[in-house]
Design a protein around this motif. Structure first.
Motif, PDB file in Angstrom:
ATOM      1  N   SER A  52       0.834  -1.212   0.000  1.00  0.00           N
ATOM      2  CA  SER A  52       0.000   0.000   0.000  1.00  0.00           C
ATOM      3  C   SER A  52       0.867   1.260   0.000  1.00  0.00           C
ATOM      4  N   LEU A  53       2.089   1.161   0.531  1.00  0.00           N
ATOM      5  CA  LEU A  53       3.006   2.309   0.460  1.00  0.00           C
ATOM      6  C   LEU A  53       3.313   2.648  -1.005  1.00  0.00           C
ATOM      7  N   ILE A  54       3.443   1.616  -1.830  1.00  0.00           N
ATOM      8  CA  ILE A  54       3.731   1.863  -3.257  1.00  0.00           C
ATOM      9  C   ILE A  54       2.599   2.666  -3.899  1.00  0.00           C
ATOM     10  N   ALA A  55       1.340   2.271  -3.609  1.00  0.00           N
ATOM     11  CA  ALA A  55       0.200   2.993  -4.194  1.00  0.00           C
ATOM     12  C   ALA A  55       0.155   4.434  -3.675  1.00  0.00           C
ATOM     13  N   ALA A  56       0.384   4.591  -2.375  1.00  0.00           N
ATOM     14  CA  ALA A  56       0.353   5.935  -1.789  1.00  0.00           C
ATOM     15  C   ALA A  56       1.460   6.799  -2.404  1.00  0.00           C
ATOM     16  N   LEU A  57       2.664   6.246  -2.447  1.00  0.00           N
ATOM     17  CA  LEU A  57       3.820   6.999  -2.918  1.00  0.00           C
ATOM     18  C   LEU A  57       3.689   7.358  -4.404  1.00  0.00           C
ATOM     19  N   ALA A  58       3.268   6.405  -5.221  1.00  0.00           N
ATOM     20  CA  ALA A  58       3.150   6.674  -6.662  1.00  0.00           C
ATOM     21  C   ALA A  58       2.114   7.777  -6.901  1.00  0.00           C
ATOM     22  N   ILE A 118      -3.687   5.386 -13.965  1.00  0.00           N
ATOM     23  CA  ILE A 118      -2.283   4.947 -13.978  1.00  0.00           C
ATOM     24  C   ILE A 118      -2.177   3.798 -12.973  1.00  0.00           C
ATOM     25  N   HIS A 119      -1.986   2.610 -13.459  1.00  0.00           N
ATOM     26  CA  HIS A 119      -1.931   1.445 -12.566  1.00  0.00           C
ATOM     27  C   HIS A 119      -0.495   0.949 -12.449  1.00  0.00           C
ATOM     28  N   VAL A 120       0.070   1.128 -11.262  1.00  0.00           N
ATOM     29  CA  VAL A 120       1.475   0.760 -11.049  1.00  0.00           C
ATOM     30  C   VAL A 120       1.579  -0.728 -10.689  1.00  0.00           C
ATOM     31  N   PRO A 121       2.743  -1.336 -10.957  1.00  0.00           N
ATOM     32  CA  PRO A 121       2.887  -2.773 -10.686  1.00  0.00           C
ATOM     33  C   PRO A 121       2.684  -3.105  -9.213  1.00  0.00           C
ATOM     34  N   LEU A 122       2.267  -4.328  -8.979  1.00  0.00           N
ATOM     35  CA  LEU A 122       2.023  -4.784  -7.609  1.00  0.00           C
ATOM     36  C   LEU A 122       3.284  -5.384  -7.015  1.00  0.00           C
ATOM     37  N   VAL A 123       3.428  -5.221  -5.725  1.00  0.00           N
ATOM     38  CA  VAL A 123       4.510  -5.926  -5.022  1.00  0.00           C
ATOM     39  C   VAL A 123       3.983  -7.328  -4.748  1.00  0.00           C
ATOM     40  N   LEU A 143      12.999   4.135   0.953  1.00  0.00           N
ATOM     41  CA  LEU A 143      14.054   3.865  -0.042  1.00  0.00           C
ATOM     42  C   LEU A 143      13.664   2.660  -0.902  1.00  0.00           C
ATOM     43  N   ALA A 144      13.194   1.603  -0.233  1.00  0.00           N
ATOM     44  CA  ALA A 144      12.824   0.383  -0.974  1.00  0.00           C
ATOM     45  C   ALA A 144      11.652   0.668  -1.913  1.00  0.00           C
ATOM     46  N   ALA A 145      10.691   1.473  -1.446  1.00  0.00           N
ATOM     47  CA  ALA A 145       9.519   1.784  -2.276  1.00  0.00           C
ATOM     48  C   ALA A 145       9.935   2.620  -3.492  1.00  0.00           C
ATOM     49  N   LEU A 146      10.835   3.559  -3.278  1.00  0.00           N
ATOM     50  CA  LEU A 146      11.290   4.399  -4.396  1.00  0.00           C
ATOM     51  C   LEU A 146      12.015   3.543  -5.436  1.00  0.00           C
ATOM     52  N   ARG A 147      12.836   2.617  -4.950  1.00  0.00           N
ATOM     53  CA  ARG A 147      13.549   1.729  -5.894  1.00  0.00           C
ATOM     54  C   ARG A 147      12.557   0.841  -6.626  1.00  0.00           C
ATOM     55  N   PHE A 148      11.548   0.356  -5.909  1.00  0.00           N
ATOM     56  CA  PHE A 148      10.544  -0.497  -6.555  1.00  0.00           C
ATOM     57  C   PHE A 148       9.885   0.258  -7.712  1.00  0.00           C
ATOM     58  N   LEU A 149       9.701   1.564  -7.515  1.00  0.00           N
ATOM     59  CA  LEU A 149       9.058   2.374  -8.561  1.00  0.00           C
ATOM     60  C   LEU A 149      10.043   2.830  -9.639  1.00  0.00           C
ATOM     61  N   GLY A 150      11.248   2.291  -9.614  1.00  0.00           N
ATOM     62  CA  GLY A 150      12.204   2.557 -10.679  1.00  0.00           C
ATOM     63  C   GLY A 150      13.027   3.809 -10.480  1.00  0.00           C
ATOM     64  N   LEU A 151      12.965   4.407  -9.293  1.00  0.00           N
ATOM     65  CA  LEU A 151      13.737   5.621  -9.031  1.00  0.00           C
ATOM     66  C   LEU A 151      15.068   5.250  -8.380  1.00  0.00           C
ATOM     67  N   THR A 152      15.968   6.229  -8.319  1.00  0.00           N
ATOM     68  CA  THR A 152      17.308   5.956  -7.776  1.00  0.00           C
ATOM     69  C   THR A 152      17.601   6.936  -6.637  1.00  0.00           C
ATOM     70  N   PRO A 153      17.040   6.649  -5.468  1.00  0.00           N
ATOM     71  CA  PRO A 153      17.192   7.576  -4.338  1.00  0.00           C
ATOM     72  C   PRO A 153      18.626   7.663  -3.839  1.00  0.00           C
ATOM     73  N   THR A 154      18.990   8.853  -3.317  1.00  0.00           N
ATOM     74  CA  THR A 154      20.303   9.055  -2.711  1.00  0.00           C
ATOM     75  C   THR A 154      20.189   8.686  -1.229  1.00  0.00           C
ATOM     76  N   THR A 155      20.842   7.607  -0.850  1.00  0.00           N
ATOM     77  CA  THR A 155      20.633   7.012   0.476  1.00  0.00           C
ATOM     78  C   THR A 155      20.866   7.984   1.629  1.00  0.00           C
ATOM     79  N   LYS A 156      21.841   8.884   1.477  1.00  0.00           N
ATOM     80  CA  LYS A 156      22.198   9.715   2.640  1.00  0.00           C
ATOM     81  C   LYS A 156      21.218  10.867   2.925  1.00  0.00           C
ATOM     82  N   LEU A 157      20.252  11.070   2.051  1.00  0.00           N
ATOM     83  CA  LEU A 157      19.318  12.189   2.258  1.00  0.00           C
ATOM     84  C   LEU A 157      18.340  11.907   3.400  1.00  0.00           C
ATOM     85  N   SER A 158      17.771  12.988   3.940  1.00  0.00           N
ATOM     86  CA  SER A 158      16.724  12.836   4.966  1.00  0.00           C
ATOM     87  C   SER A 158      15.424  12.416   4.261  1.00  0.00           C
TER      88      SER A 158
END
Ligand code: GLU
Length: 290
Positions: free
Chosen positions: A23-29, A217-222, A249-264
């Protein structure tokens, strides 16, 4: 400054338990798509299915969203407080001869095949309890999805006379989601792929009730290791407050993004809005396939 973008998106969780990674993926997307269009992002609690709603789950869900820096606009709408409005729209559809009553039990329907065959279409059912079905004379067999592209439905499924009001006295998700999305001025519906096929029925209702249809817009399911959708029924673990950053971080990567780990967390969201915009800027025009 208030947003002047016509874009309005939403996240519409069912309060049957806390949010999990799926559900985090749906919320975040939906959040990222809204913010990358400078749009509004609303949250609606879909507690219409009262037997499934768990007391206090709405509060936990809202806290979980805040802990992941997903802050919504405006007031939260609860479906349980909108019954009069649903009744009004149902009556409108009835007066347009777009509905009929059906007293079939689940067992009777199942004995006739995988889809409801419309056996009550031309009967005038007066017995109680009865469901109210949509007279689906003009089914939507194809639509354009912002993520999946052209979606083609199985005709027997798309043409089913789906239920608007259940035999047990509840308005259905299909009816209430469309009324709420229309009333809230939603232009973009970003959610999980499990609702892809239901979109055909929902678009049909949109066509009856609104001037314009939204972009879907229907995003892929985990999925879990067995390939099943992560869900409360499959015991997906709830998101935790202490792991918010790792989960994000995991949700952003799942959505194909490349987050910078050290950010807040706040910076991660800001970065993700930019990345989403660059990677997936979806058309802002409502779809024109109907
Ligand atoms: N309430 C639905 C759910 O939690 C989502 C509805 C929607 O996004 O259209 O699965």
């Amino acid at each position: 400054m208030p947003s002047t973008s016509p874009y309005c998106g939403r996240f519409a969780p069912t309060p049957s338990g806390p949010l999990h990674f799926g559900s985090l993926i749906a919320a975040l997307a939906s959040y990222l798509d809204a913010r990358s269009h400078q749009g509004r992002w609303l949250v609606r609690i879909e507690d219409i299915d009262t037997p499934r709603a768990v007391a206090g789950a709405d509060f936990i869900i809202l806290e979980q969203l805040k802990h992941h820096e997903l802050h919504w606009d405006g007031d939260i709408i609860y479906q349980s407080q909108r019954l009069e409005r649903y009744q009004q729209v149902l009556q409108q559809l009835e007066s347009q001869q777009l509905t009929y009553r059906c007293a079939c039990t689940r067992k009777q329907i199942k004995s006739l095949g995988p889809y409801y065959t419309g056996v009550c279409r031309n009967k005038s059912v007066t017995t109680e309890p009865a469901a109210i079905r949509f007279r689906n004379d003009d089914p939507i067999l194809q639509f354009i999805d912002g993520w999946q592209g052209t979606v083609t439905l199985e005709p027997a499924f798309a043409a089913e006379d789906f239920v608007l009001f259940r035999r047990d006295g509840l308005f259905t998700y299909q009816l209430t989601v469309v009324i709420d999305d229309i009333d809230q001025g939603i232009t973009h519906i970003v959610r999980g792929e499990d609702l892809l096929t239901a979109t055909s029925w929902q678009l049909n209702l949109w066509r009856c009730l609104a001037q314009q249809t939204p972009q879907f817009i229907h995003v892929p399911l985990v999925r879990d290791t067995h390939g099943r959708k992560l869900s409360k029924q499959n015991h997906a673990p709830a998101l935790t407050v202490t792991d918010a950053k790792d989960q994000l971080l995991a949700a952003l990567r799942f959505l194909g993004l490349t987050p910078t780990t050290k950010l807040s967390l706040t910076q991660l969201i800001e970065e993700a809005v930019q990345q989403w915009q660059a990677k997936y800027f979806h058309a802002t025009n409502p779809q024109d396939t109907i």
